[in-house]
Design an enzyme around this catalytic site. Structure first.
Site, PDB file in Angstrom:
ATOM      1  N   CYS A 113      15.406 -23.676 -48.687  1.00 52.94           N
ATOM      2  CA  CYS A 113      15.725 -23.179 -50.096  1.00 52.94           C
ATOM      3  C   CYS A 113      15.471 -21.694 -50.276  1.00 52.94           C
ATOM      4  O   CYS A 113      16.026 -21.534 -51.373  1.00 52.94           O
ATOM      5  CB  CYS A 113      14.708 -24.086 -50.834  1.00 52.94           C
ATOM      6  SG  CYS A 113      14.778 -25.881 -51.121  1.00 52.94           S
ATOM      7  N   HIS A 250      14.596 -20.256 -58.003  1.00 54.28           N
ATOM      8  CA  HIS A 250      15.063 -21.514 -57.077  1.00 54.28           C
ATOM      9  C   HIS A 250      14.826 -22.725 -58.056  1.00 54.28           C
ATOM     10  O   HIS A 250      13.539 -23.080 -58.892  1.00 54.28           O
ATOM     11  CB  HIS A 250      14.314 -21.595 -55.791  1.00 54.28           C
ATOM     12  CG  HIS A 250      14.632 -23.127 -55.018  1.00 54.28           C
ATOM     13  ND1 HIS A 250      15.581 -23.491 -55.104  1.00 54.28           N
ATOM     14  CD2 HIS A 250      13.704 -23.937 -54.680  1.00 54.28           C
ATOM     15  CE1 HIS A 250      15.476 -24.627 -54.421  1.00 54.28           C
ATOM     16  NE2 HIS A 250      14.418 -25.091 -54.195  1.00 54.28           N
ATOM     17  N   ASN A 280      17.812 -30.114 -57.039  1.00 54.61           N
ATOM     18  CA  ASN A 280      17.514 -29.159 -56.089  1.00 54.61           C
ATOM     19  C   ASN A 280      18.585 -29.121 -55.131  1.00 54.61           C
ATOM     20  O   ASN A 280      18.841 -29.887 -54.308  1.00 54.61           O
ATOM     21  CB  ASN A 280      16.289 -29.792 -55.355  1.00 54.61           C
ATOM     22  CG  ASN A 280      15.828 -28.504 -54.448  1.00 54.61           C
ATOM     23  OD1 ASN A 280      16.529 -27.578 -53.996  1.00 54.61           O
ATOM     24  ND2 ASN A 280      14.418 -28.654 -53.787  1.00 54.61           N
TER      25      ASN A 280
END
Length: 323
Positions: A113, A250, A280
């Protein structure tokens, strides 16, 4: 001095939209349960046969169009992904061919990520060192391919997508009033690799595996480490939280986003949040959020932007740039 300035931004989302109710058909969960724990309402899943490079090519073309450039104007492609098309070659080279780019070089970055933060830092270094003048930086993922559909704590959180931006070398005055990347801050700590990982691997099991996450542990590390990295990257550039115009974090979990903003005393009015619509998307989430913010008039030329992410590794970091 030379700065790596943003010239174009674009994104792509697969056509299939999956709302939270879809998971209730095979899991003991609910729309309210998912929203209350993550803020996620829907996400996009890639179609059968649609690969990470397919998503990346769409996003890259959008960024090139926005920059008014052709593929052969680009010197390098840096692609962040944890879901490559193949073990090798690098997915970036597949994108290079798909764009019709016949010069330069292309490579992948794998920091889960935090991948796009790492890719931005690498692209910035290429430009500052004179290795490249224009770099296409991409984050692209098909996380739906590594989900354990029996694990309600993880499979509801992730989606597929891609985002891309074009960086170009330009002269600046060497102050924090310059446009472009002003500072980067990268970290990793492999002692915590077990709290967010995929069970398979070429060398270890010769399988793809499934994503596994200790959610509470990840949350505990996320807010503290993201806030510290953000403070450090601002200090490197000589700015404070009051100077920040826009925060593009993020998009993992709305509680992590709000918790980090609160720890930094940054008002949520400055924070771009898209997790409700995309879930996500790992390395794709930051450029995707940047592109959406740009297209919805929430990101403007000259604004001071901080972006940060944490992912498996653990790997984390932040980038400060003036748009």
């Amino acid at each position: 001095m030379i700065r790596a300035q943003v010239r174009g931004i674009g994104h792509y989302l697969p056509e299939r939209v999956v709302d939270n109710d879809w998971f209730t058909t095979f899991l003991d969960t609910s729309d309210e349960w998912i929203r209350s724990r993550s803020g996620i309402e829907r996400r996009h899943f890639a179609a059968p046969g649609q690969t990470t490079s397919d998503l990346a090519i769409h996003a890259a073309r959008a960024a090139l169009d926005d920059a008014g450039m052709a593929a052969d104007d680009i010197d390098a492609i840096v692609l962040a992904t944890s879901t490559p098309d193949l073990t090798f070659p690098a997915t970036a080279t597949i994108v290079q061919a798909g764009l019709g780019m016949t010069r330069g070089f292309a490579f992948d970055v794998q920091a889960v990520c935090a991948g796009f933060i790492y890719a931005l830092a690498n692209a910035n270094a290429l430009i500052l060192s004179g290795q490249a003048k224009r770099v296409l930086v991409i984050g692209a993922e098909t996380f739906s391919r590594i989900m354990n559909w029996d694990d309600r704590g993880t499979c509801v959180l992730f989606g597929d997508g891609a985002g891309a931006l074009v960086l170009e070398a330009a002269e600046g005055d060497g102050t924090n009033a310059d446009r472009g990347i002003l500072a980067t801050d990268l970290h990793s700590d492999g002692r915590f690799r077990d709290i967010l990982q995929v069970s398979g691997g070429v060398s270890s099991s010769q399988t793809t595996g499934h994503l596994m996450m200790a959610g509470k542990e990840v949350f505990r590390h996320a807010v503290e480490k993201l806030a510290k990295s953000t403070v450090d990257v601002m200090a490197k550039a000589g700015v404070t939280a009051d100077d920040i115009d826009r925060v593009i974090p993020h998009q993992a979990n709305v509680r992590i986003i709000t918790g980090t903003a609160r720890k930094l005393s940054l008002p949520m009015e400055k924070v771009v949040v898209t997790v409700q619509d995309h879930g996500n998307t790992s390395a794709a989430s930051i450029p995707l959020a940047m592109s959406v913010a740009r297209r919805t008039d929430r990101l403007h030329d000259g604004e001071l932007v901080v972006t940060e992410a944490i992912g498996g590794g653990l790997s984390w970091g932040a980038v400060l740039l003036r748009w």
